[in-house]
Design a protein around this motif. Structure first.
Motif, mmCIF file in Angstrom:
data_model
loop_
_atom_site.group_PDB
_atom_site.id
_atom_site.type_symbol
_atom_site.label_atom_id
_atom_site.label_comp_id
_atom_site.label_asym_id
_atom_site.label_seq_id
_atom_site.Cartn_x
_atom_site.Cartn_y
_atom_site.Cartn_z
ATOM 1 N N ASP A 6 39.281 82.712 111.482
ATOM 2 C CA ASP A 6 38.917 81.714 111.965
ATOM 3 C C ASP A 6 39.373 81.438 113.626
ATOM 4 O O ASP A 6 40.473 82.019 113.975
ATOM 5 C CB ASP A 6 39.463 80.551 111.532
ATOM 6 N N ASP A 7 38.544 80.973 114.486
ATOM 7 C CA ASP A 7 38.629 80.918 115.944
ATOM 8 C C ASP A 7 40.129 80.043 116.326
ATOM 9 O O ASP A 7 40.603 80.330 117.113
ATOM 10 C CB ASP A 7 37.392 80.643 116.702
ATOM 11 N N LEU A 8 40.381 78.895 115.475
ATOM 12 C CA LEU A 8 41.238 78.045 115.500
ATOM 13 C C LEU A 8 42.680 78.496 114.712
ATOM 14 O O LEU A 8 43.579 78.829 115.087
ATOM 15 C CB LEU A 8 41.176 76.597 115.198
ATOM 16 N N LEU A 9 42.223 78.539 113.453
ATOM 17 C CA LEU A 9 43.430 78.816 112.449
ATOM 18 C C LEU A 9 44.051 80.523 112.631
ATOM 19 O O LEU A 9 45.375 80.521 112.457
ATOM 20 C CB LEU A 9 42.842 78.614 111.042
ATOM 21 N N GLY A 10 42.969 81.258 113.039
ATOM 22 C CA GLY A 10 43.510 82.705 113.207
ATOM 23 C C GLY A 10 44.393 82.756 114.346
ATOM 24 O O GLY A 10 44.946 84.060 114.202
ATOM 25 N N LYS A 11 44.606 81.994 115.202
ATOM 26 C CA LYS A 11 45.392 82.234 116.475
ATOM 27 C C LYS A 11 46.935 81.399 115.949
ATOM 28 O O LYS A 11 47.677 81.727 117.020
ATOM 29 C CB LYS A 11 44.725 81.420 117.411
ATOM 30 N N LEU A 12 47.221 80.847 114.886
ATOM 31 C CA LEU A 12 48.289 80.190 114.737
ATOM 32 C C LEU A 12 49.249 80.948 113.941
ATOM 33 O O LEU A 12 48.766 82.066 113.232
ATOM 34 C CB LEU A 12 47.970 78.766 114.021
ATOM 35 N N PRO A 13 50.296 80.702 114.032
ATOM 36 C CA PRO A 13 51.645 81.355 113.330
ATOM 37 C C PRO A 13 51.316 80.949 111.751
ATOM 38 O O PRO A 13 51.284 79.900 111.615
ATOM 39 C CB PRO A 13 52.834 80.937 114.002
ATOM 40 N N GLY A 14 51.674 82.174 110.959
ATOM 41 C CA GLY A 14 51.232 81.731 109.341
ATOM 42 C C GLY A 14 52.669 82.342 108.998
ATOM 43 O O GLY A 14 52.934 83.430 108.911
ATOM 44 N N TYR A 15 53.074 81.401 107.893
ATOM 45 C CA TYR A 15 54.312 81.578 106.987
ATOM 46 C C TYR A 15 54.116 81.449 105.622
ATOM 47 O O TYR A 15 53.522 80.682 105.020
ATOM 48 C CB TYR A 15 55.659 80.563 107.696
ATOM 49 N N LEU A 16 54.741 82.879 105.010
ATOM 50 C CA LEU A 16 54.648 82.699 103.508
ATOM 51 C C LEU A 16 55.654 81.893 103.065
ATOM 52 O O LEU A 16 56.994 81.783 103.625
ATOM 53 C CB LEU A 16 54.860 84.232 103.009
ATOM 54 N N GLU A 17 55.275 81.197 101.830
ATOM 55 C CA GLU A 17 56.247 80.346 101.006
ATOM 56 C C GLU A 17 56.293 80.755 99.633
ATOM 57 O O GLU A 17 56.443 80.046 98.697
ATOM 58 C CB GLU A 17 56.094 78.966 101.332
ATOM 59 N N THR A 18 55.985 82.104 99.512
ATOM 60 C CA THR A 18 55.676 82.584 98.199
ATOM 61 C C THR A 18 56.899 83.057 97.422
ATOM 62 O O THR A 18 57.788 83.163 98.396
ATOM 63 C CB THR A 18 54.765 83.788 98.310
ATOM 64 N N GLU A 19 57.067 83.110 96.120
ATOM 65 C CA GLU A 19 58.145 83.495 95.462
ATOM 66 C C GLU A 19 58.989 84.879 96.109
ATOM 67 O O GLU A 19 58.311 85.739 96.469
ATOM 68 C CB GLU A 19 58.001 83.751 93.942
#
Length: 313
Positions: free
Chosen positions: A276-289
């Motif tokens: 995505d043009d907006l979301l794909g440029k944001l930092p993404g953090y895992l909160e998985t187990e």
């Protein structure tokens, strides 16, 4: 895309940098206070002792208290040296899960405000870019009263925290129980009601959105989801992503994270997010187990990061 995970600060903030680097993170999320099962309560507002926190645990009506020291200057210095010499960017923190600005109980509301003040100040001291907070739960009141209460609480906190590197990021929730912030309408209402809204943003959690009823699994559903973001939230409001699959089905209103591609959301949704043009440029953090996959012996954070990066290839 900038991808990372929430990592432990056990042994000092600088240790978190090493852990994040070891699993090949691009960004990092931490806690800046003691384990979030404890409530910080503070000395009178604006007093010299404001940083000397009293931490209390909630067990029915029974309260146990103890004092928490201000941040150790050496550990703060070590953090800055470690993060500056690493490749990590976009460091953020997650606030205590017990902070509840929507509470109708005045003592709990005041404790929450005081706790948020100290956590936000700590984030500025560490040079973090965001402090993620669940908006709150209205419990015995109503959605309308709870939302107004959150606006009052955030507004008070803004008046007690100097501008720094850190924005307060309201996280969308799954809508479990009486938790607020599970729709973009509610998040927009909160942001619109806060005067200094430029110091406020949103952290978008994929698991929470799905559990709240936003279907990201096909292109039409994702397009509707994105259109609501554009229609309801001011530009540049979303500053970070929590990338989690969901153990529970669409609209379940139950917050249970699952490894990427192993849950009800599936891989296509994460591909839509990453491209995505907006979301794909944001930092993404895992909160998985956390932990190790029994079959491969590989760290789960490494597996999940590789799955996400593989979607872009």
């Amino acid at each position: 895309m900038i991808l990372g995970s929430h990592v432990s600060c056990q042994g000092g903030f600088a240790k978190a940098v090493g852990r994040a680097t070891e699993i090949d993170c691009d960004c990092i999320q931490i806690f800046v206070s003691n384990p979030p099962r404890q409530w910080p309560v503070f000395a009178p507002k604006n007093s010299e002792q404001e940083k000397a926190a009293i931490l209390v645990t909630t067990d029915s009506d029974r309260i146990n208290s103890w004092y928490a020291k201000p941040l150790d200057t050496k550990k703060v210095s070590d953090w800055h040296e470690a993060i500056d010499s690493s490749k990590l960017s976009h460091p953020i923190a997650h606030a205590s899960y017990l902070i509840n600005l929507a509470s109708p109980k005045q003592d709990l509301f005041e404790k929450s405000v005081d706790a948020l003040v100290v956590e936000w100040n700590r984030c500025n001291e560490l040079g973090l870019q965001g402090l993620v907070m669940h908006p709150g739960s209205f419990t015995e009141s109503s959605e309308e009263e709870g939302l107004d209460r959150i606006i009052d609480g955030v507004s008070e906190v803004l008046g007690r925290v100097d501008k720094g590197t850190c924005r307060l990021l309201l996280e969308n929730t799954a809508g479990q129980g009486s938790c607020l912030g599970y729709t973009f309408e509610q998040l927009a209402f909160l942001i619109d009601g806060i005067d200094d809204f430029k110091r406020i943003g949103v952290c978008l959690d994929t698991c929470h959105a799905f559990a709240a009823g936003y279907d990201l699994r096909d292109s039409d559903g994702f397009s509707d989801f994105r259109q609501q973001i554009d229609d309801l939230l001011p530009p540049d409001t979303i500053a970070a992503l929590h990338l989690n699959d969901s153990k529970k089905p669409l609209g379940s209103r139950v917050d249970r994270h699952e490894h990427i591609g192993e849950g009800e959301i599936g891989l296509d949704a994460f591909r839509f997010v990453l491209e995505d043009d907006l979301l794909g440029k944001l930092p993404g953090y895992l909160e998985t187990e956390k932990g190790t996959d029994e079959e491969s012996g590989e760290d789960w954070d490494v597996i999940n990061l590789n799955v996400l990066r593989g979607l872009l290839r």
